[in-house]
Design an enzyme around this catalytic site. Sequence first.
Site, PDB file in Angstrom:
ATOM      1  N   ASP A 204       0.823  -1.199   0.000  1.00 61.46           N
ATOM      2  CA  ASP A 204       0.000   0.000   0.000  1.00 61.46           C
ATOM      3  C   ASP A 204       0.870   1.267   0.000  1.00 61.46           C
ATOM      4  OD1 ASP A 204      -2.795   0.905   0.328  1.00 61.46           O
ATOM      5  OD2 ASP A 204      -2.099   1.729   2.234  1.00 61.46           O
ATOM      6  N   GLU A 256       1.574  -0.312  -4.949  1.00 61.96           N
ATOM      7  CA  GLU A 256       0.603   0.733  -5.274  1.00 61.96           C
ATOM      8  C   GLU A 256       1.398   2.009  -5.531  1.00 61.96           C
ATOM      9  OE1 GLU A 256      -3.373   3.038  -3.678  1.00 61.96           O
ATOM     10  OE2 GLU A 256      -1.740   2.625  -2.319  1.00 61.96           O
TER      11      GLU A 256
HETATM   12  C1  NOJ Z   1      -4.688   2.758  -0.731  1.00 60.62           C
HETATM   13  C2  NOJ Z   1      -5.718   1.707  -0.542  1.00 60.62           C
HETATM   14  O1  NOJ Z   1      -5.937   1.051  -1.775  1.00 60.62           O
HETATM   15  C3  NOJ Z   1      -6.951   2.409  -0.028  1.00 60.62           C
HETATM   16  O2  NOJ Z   1      -8.059   1.565  -0.006  1.00 60.62           O
HETATM   17  C4  NOJ Z   1      -6.631   2.952   1.337  1.00 60.62           C
HETATM   18  O3  NOJ Z   1      -7.741   3.682   1.811  1.00 60.62           O
HETATM   19  C5  NOJ Z   1      -5.410   3.860   1.291  1.00 60.62           C
HETATM   20  N1  NOJ Z   1      -4.345   3.298   0.528  1.00 60.62           N
HETATM   21  C6  NOJ Z   1      -4.897   4.116   2.685  1.00 60.62           C
HETATM   22  O4  NOJ Z   1      -4.324   2.943   3.194  1.00 60.62           O
END
Ligand code: NOJ
Length: 510
Positions: A204, A256
């Site tokens: 993440d 991500e």
């Molecule tokens: C990205 C995640 O995909 C999302 O769902 C989340 O709210 C944020 N990061 C914070 O962790």
Amino acid sequence: MRATDSTWWRDGVLYQIYPRSFADASGDGVGDIAGIVSRLDYLEWLGVAGIWLNPTMPSPNLDWGYDVADYCDVHPDLGTLGDLDRLVAEADRRGLRVVLDLVPNHTSDRHPWFIDARSSRTSAHRDWYFWRDPRPDGSPPNTWRSNFGGGSAWELDARTGQLYLHHFLRQQPDLDWWSEGVRDAFDEIQRFWFDRGIAGFRIDVVSELVKLRDLPDDVDPGEFARHADAEETHRVLRRWRALADGYQPRRILIGETWVMDAENLASFYGTGTDELHLAFNFPFMFASLDAAELRTVVEQAEAALPPEAWPVWTGSNHDFVRFPTRWCGGDERKVRCALLVLLTLRGTPLLYYGDELGMEQVEVTGGAARDAADRRDGARTPMQWSGERGAGFTSAGAEPWLPFGDYAERNVEAQRDDPGSHLSLVRDLIALRREHPELRSGSYESLPRAPGSWAWRRGDAITVAVNLSGAEVGLEGVEGRVAISTDRSRDGDPVDGRLRLGPWSGAIVT
Ligand code: NOJ
């Protein structure tokens, strides 16, 4: 985990599961790990190579698992560590890998590290988070804003009189990755899961991991602000890659990478072999279903990525409006074109659960809404397995944690044996990838095209073309046989010279 096939994540298709919404074995209206186990036969039948599960760890669920309270356990709503072990073992029996979600940017404020950190200015974990005094006028230490809601990213903690940093909810304090203790703790967390047979992590917020050391004010707070120290973030990625490479079979890291240009995206692959294995391409998700726009994003990635790096292509995820709605406005021809694109570019396709049915965004309003952080419920509704009460997701009388979409018409059972369904198209496309090495690993080359369409060659011999327009187009110089056409009416037809494509249709010619 099988010690074979080290390129499964390049060759195969990944499938993202939102665990609360995939299958509910316990009958409480919330999906769980035992439910995922019960649907592994389906995933094997579909032909995917691995699954990524959204967060499975204990959490107060203010951001639905992205606020982790314990990195080495399973959320009681979803099951137990034993259930997860069983999932890994049962998946392995079917040749499927399990990838978990790792959230290193922040913890929950209920995590023992933060509870300790906030207890006093001298606590052992104090420097695992960012603590600063307010400015003399009482304002926050800098101008940084939270990604949720847009207010200050700083929260005053009354007990010690200092503010802590949070780029998401105030209940999600950011970890300070300059702290060696944090780095060591996450090495241990990764080993804990790798030792249990987890195939890798989706990580993440990885592109924003290590914050700029002196926390400078934003130059232009109106812009999408980047607060990461790039060099140090890459150093952490190399450390993780070395750790993952120490396992046999090698574990994988999917990031991500929330960046909007191809050069920056490419940087997260490092040399191509020493940082992330796969870095999500957000410009692709932000593009519209427009031939020129998508082609440009793909060409830019193809040009920027180091030779050994491997792209990953995504249409939907748990944070975006599902692509059948966002890209296609519910037009099923467009959905089929998008599926064709996703499954035939050079790179790993990532399907979000339900993409294979063309599942649409569901309107979730009023008391049914669960995502207070960012209103993303409509992309997270239960998987549509059948048209019966409970949608095959939960037992007939149970109230699902989020409302169902159009399960009465759109569901696995209805599509499974229908050769014209989206599900059959996806399954056949995955099977075709398996059959043709060039579709899996052949190079990508854009071909000349008529306006509104996009065509490319994979390897030496395969041509893919989509007409993303309402007018018929023709593509010259194509020879072979149609392997799969989106409307299926042309499958098997010979092509000698000119490929004709009707409005909103596409084909693979081998
Ligand atoms: C990205 C995640 O995909 C999302 O769902 C989340 O709210 C944020 N990061 C914070 O962790």
